[in-house]
Scaffold this motif. Structure first.
Motif, short mmCIF file in Angstrom:
data_model
loop_
_atom_site.label_atom_id
_atom_site.label_comp_id
_atom_site.label_asym_id
_atom_site.label_seq_id
_atom_site.Cartn_x
_atom_site.Cartn_y
_atom_site.Cartn_z
N VAL A 138 -39.74 20.08 27.10
CA VAL A 138 -40.15 21.40 27.58
C VAL A 138 -39.06 22.03 28.42
O VAL A 138 -38.37 21.36 29.19
CB VAL A 138 -41.47 21.29 28.39
N GLY A 139 -38.87 23.34 28.26
CA GLY A 139 -37.92 24.06 29.10
C GLY A 139 -38.43 24.17 30.52
O GLY A 139 -39.59 24.52 30.75
N VAL A 140 -37.56 23.87 31.49
CA VAL A 140 -37.97 23.88 32.91
C VAL A 140 -37.40 25.09 33.65
O VAL A 140 -37.51 25.19 34.86
CB VAL A 140 -37.56 22.58 33.62
N ASP A 190 -40.69 26.22 25.00
CA ASP A 190 -40.11 26.84 26.19
C ASP A 190 -40.80 28.17 26.43
O ASP A 190 -41.00 28.95 25.49
CB ASP A 190 -38.60 27.05 26.00
N THR A 191 -41.16 28.43 27.70
CA THR A 191 -41.77 29.72 28.07
C THR A 191 -41.06 30.32 29.29
O THR A 191 -41.65 31.11 30.02
CB THR A 191 -43.27 29.54 28.40
N ALA A 192 -39.80 29.96 29.51
CA ALA A 192 -39.08 30.39 30.71
C ALA A 192 -38.50 31.79 30.61
O ALA A 192 -38.03 32.33 31.61
CB ALA A 192 -37.96 29.40 31.04
N THR A 193 -38.51 32.39 29.41
CA THR A 193 -37.99 33.74 29.24
C THR A 193 -39.07 34.61 28.59
O THR A 193 -40.24 34.24 28.56
CB THR A 193 -36.74 33.73 28.34
N ALA A 194 -38.67 35.75 28.04
CA ALA A 194 -39.63 36.61 27.34
C ALA A 194 -40.15 35.97 26.06
O ALA A 194 -41.15 36.40 25.51
CB ALA A 194 -38.97 37.95 27.01
N LEU A 197 -43.06 30.52 33.32
CA LEU A 197 -42.49 29.17 33.29
C LEU A 197 -43.57 28.11 33.47
O LEU A 197 -43.59 27.09 32.78
CB LEU A 197 -41.43 29.04 34.39
N ARG A 198 -44.49 28.36 34.39
CA ARG A 198 -45.56 27.39 34.66
C ARG A 198 -46.47 27.17 33.46
O ARG A 198 -47.01 26.07 33.28
CB ARG A 198 -46.39 27.84 35.86
#
Length: 224
Positions: A71-73, A7-11, A81-82
């Motif tokens: 994957v985190g959306v 997941d890369t949706a946050t810091a 996020l992308r």
């Protein structure tokens, strides 16, 4: 079966690899360092691929061993996020394995293990929050929303996530950032038919337009 989750949706940039034997259970084979710290899109780009490679190496696994990717959306900042979604889709296509999306708020909720109502809130920047209310860790009560802290329908409930730490003081509860272990466990639970939030297509969950905009048509110049 090996399930890679990130997941890369946050810091945070968070990665985990789980081994799942249908009918028997699942166990974490390797994970990146616990989520923490601040960063931006560049950090996500620089850290995700090395983190995936390190987790795979720690588990003694090769990309061809993977059976699925989770994957985190989001919701989350557009560029960061992308990074995760593009990586997940590229890997899924190259390896011919399914890619499952998971709402990042649901990942935080799942990690709590709570059986009573609560709220999850993450930092949406611009003095706003991404948030949703939950009946329990396995059941979301409202759709993900973006808005100012005053509009969060906490009503005295505990609030989980980094958004809580920013705006809700004593009501703030752990975890602050999503963890790929929880993401993998949620995905495996749903794939094995157990109750929980729905899996989603690996597409970004945008609740507002990105900051960057395409330039509009040039204005006509009227002769003086």
């Amino acid at each position: 079966m090996l399930v890679l989750a990130f997941d890369t949706a946050t810091a945070a940039v968070t990665v985990a690899l789980y081994e799942w034997v249908p009918g028997e259970g699942a166990a974490c084979r390797a994970e990146s360092e616990p989520p923490g710290g601040a960063g931006g899109p560049r950090k996500h780009t620089e850290q995700l691929t090395p983190s995936i490679a390190r987790v795979m190496a720690d588990a003694g696994a090769a990309p061809d061993d993977l059976s699925a990717i989770a994957v985190g959306v989001g919701p989350g900042p557009y560029t960061g996020l992308r990074v995760g979604l593009v990586t997940a889709r590229a890997m899924g296509e190259a390896l011919s394995v399914p890619v499952h999306g998971v709402c990042t708020l649901d990942v935080l909720a799942w990690e709590t293990g709570r059986d009573e109502p609560f709220v999850v809130a993450t930092d949406a920047r611009r003095k706003e929050l991404y948030w949703a209310r939950y009946h329990s860790a396995r059941a979301r009560a409202t759709e993900p929303t973006v808005g100012p802290p005053a509009e969060v329908e906490a009503q005295g409930l505990p609030v989980v996530g980094e958004g809580a730490a920013l705006y809700f003081g004593d009501a703030a509860q752990e975890p602050m950032l999503p963890n790929a272990k929880a993401l993998a466990e949620l995905a495996i639970a749903r794939l094995s038919g157990r109750r929980g939030p729905d899996l989603l297509p690996p597409e970004p969950l945008y609740l507002r337009r990105p900051d960057a905009k395409e330039p509009g048509p040039r204005k006509k110049v009227t002769p003086a």
